[in-house]
Design a protein around this motif. Sequence first.
Motif, PDB file in Angstrom:
ATOM      1  N   HIS A 133       7.710  20.999  33.364  1.00  0.00           N
ATOM      2  CA  HIS A 133       6.134  20.994  33.048  1.00  0.00           C
ATOM      3  C   HIS A 133       5.069  22.121  31.393  1.00  0.00           C
ATOM      4  CE1 HIS A 133       2.757  22.733  35.699  1.00  0.00           C
ATOM      5  NE2 HIS A 133       2.390  23.624  34.984  1.00  0.00           N
ATOM      6  N   VAL A 134       6.123  23.303  31.593  1.00  0.00           N
ATOM      7  CA  VAL A 134       5.395  24.198  30.528  1.00  0.00           C
ATOM      8  C   VAL A 134       5.360  22.554  29.486  1.00  0.00           C
ATOM      9  CG1 VAL A 134       5.585  25.145  28.247  1.00  0.00           C
ATOM     10  CG2 VAL A 134       6.242  25.891  31.003  1.00  0.00           C
ATOM     11  N   THR A 135       6.600  22.373  29.381  1.00  0.00           N
ATOM     12  CA  THR A 135       6.412  21.529  28.376  1.00  0.00           C
ATOM     13  C   THR A 135       5.412  19.906  28.298  1.00  0.00           C
ATOM     14  OG1 THR A 135       8.505  21.127  27.546  1.00  0.00           O
ATOM     15  CG2 THR A 135       7.733  19.378  26.152  1.00  0.00           C
ATOM     16  N   ARG A 136       5.019  19.269  29.306  1.00  0.00           N
ATOM     17  CA  ARG A 136       4.091  18.618  29.374  1.00  0.00           C
ATOM     18  C   ARG A 136       2.395  18.626  29.177  1.00  0.00           C
ATOM     19  NH1 ARG A 136       0.885  17.262  33.259  1.00  0.00           N
ATOM     20  NH2 ARG A 136       0.021  15.367  33.408  1.00  0.00           N
ATOM     21  N   VAL A 137       1.716  19.944  29.896  1.00  0.00           N
ATOM     22  CA  VAL A 137       0.416  20.587  29.463  1.00  0.00           C
ATOM     23  C   VAL A 137       0.935  21.249  27.975  1.00  0.00           C
ATOM     24  CG1 VAL A 137      -0.312  22.682  30.029  1.00  0.00           C
ATOM     25  CG2 VAL A 137       0.975  21.843  31.905  1.00  0.00           C
ATOM     26  N   ARG A 138       1.906  21.700  27.154  1.00  0.00           N
ATOM     27  CA  ARG A 138       1.469  21.830  26.295  1.00  0.00           C
ATOM     28  C   ARG A 138       1.162  20.893  25.210  1.00  0.00           C
ATOM     29  NH1 ARG A 138      -0.703  24.770  22.019  1.00  0.00           N
ATOM     30  NH2 ARG A 138       0.293  24.810  20.447  1.00  0.00           N
ATOM     31  N   LEU A 139       1.983  19.905  25.489  1.00  0.00           N
ATOM     32  CA  LEU A 139       2.041  18.559  24.577  1.00  0.00           C
ATOM     33  C   LEU A 139       0.564  17.471  24.706  1.00  0.00           C
ATOM     34  CD1 LEU A 139       5.425  16.892  24.696  1.00  0.00           C
ATOM     35  CD2 LEU A 139       4.266  18.047  22.734  1.00  0.00           C
ATOM     36  N   LEU A 140       0.047  17.652  26.420  1.00  0.00           N
ATOM     37  CA  LEU A 140      -1.186  17.429  26.667  1.00  0.00           C
ATOM     38  C   LEU A 140      -2.378  18.170  25.950  1.00  0.00           C
ATOM     39  CD1 LEU A 140      -0.507  16.625  30.574  1.00  0.00           C
ATOM     40  CD2 LEU A 140      -1.460  14.900  28.236  1.00  0.00           C
ATOM     41  N   ASP A 141      -1.954  19.350  26.198  1.00  0.00           N
ATOM     42  CA  ASP A 141      -3.477  20.518  25.100  1.00  0.00           C
ATOM     43  C   ASP A 141      -3.134  19.747  23.815  1.00  0.00           C
ATOM     44  OD1 ASP A 141      -3.656  21.499  27.695  1.00  0.00           O
ATOM     45  OD2 ASP A 141      -2.594  23.698  26.857  1.00  0.00           O
ATOM     46  N   TYR A 143      -1.930  16.753  22.131  1.00  0.00           N
ATOM     47  CA  TYR A 143      -2.085  15.732  21.680  1.00  0.00           C
ATOM     48  C   TYR A 143      -3.670  14.650  22.325  1.00  0.00           C
ATOM     49  CZ  TYR A 143       1.499  17.067  18.474  1.00  0.00           C
ATOM     50  OH  TYR A 143       2.174  17.821  17.897  1.00  0.00           O
ATOM     51  N   ALA A 144      -3.622  15.321  23.465  1.00  0.00           N
ATOM     52  CA  ALA A 144      -4.406  14.234  24.694  1.00  0.00           C
ATOM     53  C   ALA A 144      -5.549  14.924  23.883  1.00  0.00           C
ATOM     54  CB  ALA A 144      -3.915  14.788  26.157  1.00  0.00           C
ATOM     55  N   PRO A 145      -6.415  13.132  24.320  1.00  0.00           N
ATOM     56  CA  PRO A 145      -7.772  13.899  24.045  1.00  0.00           C
ATOM     57  C   PRO A 145      -8.763  14.758  25.152  1.00  0.00           C
ATOM     58  CG  PRO A 145      -7.371  11.403  24.866  1.00  0.00           C
ATOM     59  CD  PRO A 145      -5.958  12.276  24.693  1.00  0.00           C
ATOM     60  N   TYR A 146      -8.239  14.770  26.052  1.00  0.00           N
ATOM     61  CA  TYR A 146      -9.145  16.069  26.619  1.00  0.00           C
ATOM     62  C   TYR A 146      -8.326  16.936  26.967  1.00  0.00           C
ATOM     63  CZ  TYR A 146     -12.623  12.131  26.843  1.00  0.00           C
ATOM     64  OH  TYR A 146     -13.329  11.239  25.990  1.00  0.00           O
TER      65      TYR A 146
END
Length: 151
Positions: A133-141, A143-146
């Motif tokens: 979960h933490v990895t997913r949130v961190r990677l979205l923060d 590299y994801a546009p928003y």
Amino acid sequence: MTSTTTLTAGLPAAYRDVLMRHAREVSFAAGVRLFEEGRRADRFWIVRTGTVALDLQVPGHRAAVIESLGHGELIGWSWHYPPRMWHLGAETTSPVRAWEFDAEAVRALCDEDPEFGRVIAVWVGRVVAQRLHVTRVRLLDLYAPYGSGSR
């Protein structure tokens, strides 16, 4: 970020005592690589003092720090599940004192006592779920546009 999956939150006292009988005290200076992603996972640690950063190799970018772990937290879960290769890297960000465990010895304890093995598997599984979960949130923060939208 700091995890809430700690030793005291995850293991009943009797099984914690069994595990701790196999602990070895170790110390690391700041900036020491504990392990590298993709290498053999043959040990794990529980932090006594200090901080360890977990990181993930991202092609075309420098390693992304995923999470910082401190007192009472488990460093490493890959030792428990085949193929027993590290899924992340880890580096001390301050001087660290920790308990170190030989993964093969702990897995042997799990085989000898199925209830102990079940408790360890649930404990490590909770750590895996939380780290995912933490990895997913961190990677979205990162590299994801928003971002992750969690702010």
